[in-house]
Design an enzyme around this catalytic site. Sequence first.
Site, PDB file in Angstrom:
ATOM      1  N   HIS A   1      11.024  37.755  26.641  1.00 19.04           N
ATOM      2  CA  HIS A   1       9.590  37.280  26.465  1.00 19.04           C
ATOM      3  C   HIS A   1       9.033  38.803  25.864  1.00 19.04           C
ATOM      4  CE1 HIS A   1       8.405  40.084  29.626  1.00 19.04           C
ATOM      5  NE2 HIS A   1       8.956  39.489  30.583  1.00 19.04           N
TER       6      HIS A   1
ATOM      7  N   GLU B   1      11.123  33.705  35.904  1.00 25.41           N
ATOM      8  CA  GLU B   1      12.143  34.990  36.681  1.00 25.41           C
ATOM      9  C   GLU B   1      12.818  35.668  37.897  1.00 25.41           C
ATOM     10  OE1 GLU B   1      13.185  37.495  36.273  1.00 25.41           O
ATOM     11  OE2 GLU B   1      12.420  39.400  35.280  1.00 25.41           O
TER      12      GLU B   1
END
Length: 209
Positions: free
Chosen positions: A10, A83
Amino acid sequence: MSRRIVCLRHGQTLWNVERRFQGHSDIPLDETGIAQAARAASLLASLRPTLIVSSDLQRANDTALALGRLTRLDVHVDKDFRERGGGQWEGLTREEIAARWPKEYADWEAPDGETVQDVAERVGSAMRRWAAKLDDDGLLVVASHGAALRLGICDLLGLPEELWPALGGLGNCSWSVLQEGRKGWRLLEHNAGTLPEPISSDDKPDAEV
């Protein structure tokens, strides 16, 4: 051609800049991150992806949506691409973590957080599951996170755990490319898309440069 996976980290967030552990905290892209996502999308669109999937966290999902708009592909969401969970470390800076948990910091194992083994298995399994949906020459783009992607790549490649530190981290909106061969997956590119630059993520400190 054979099936390929592009692992896209990202774009930048404010917590990246402040070097705070993000983990499962749902932190948005900052202005730089939005621009990074647009740039990455313009480059990756030329590869003609056939399937896009992202983490359910907005920093990864918004990065994927930038590519989806250009390619006119739907973005699928899979929470298995989240994550690594940071437990009590989420929202804290590296300095705060080191001061409060010196032993755990040295091992990079957060209290109440996920282990590297669990993350590697979670993300690697998700990569295999989505890659199985591709045609023989299909290209899957996975928009996810620094530690999650590095560990998932290690799992997909079948690397023994003692070799996982050999694979460096990913910069914001940089990517790695994997291709399926007769003997399994292989790494074609790693941390591509920009010139080498400092990396700030939730990954182990020695995975950064």
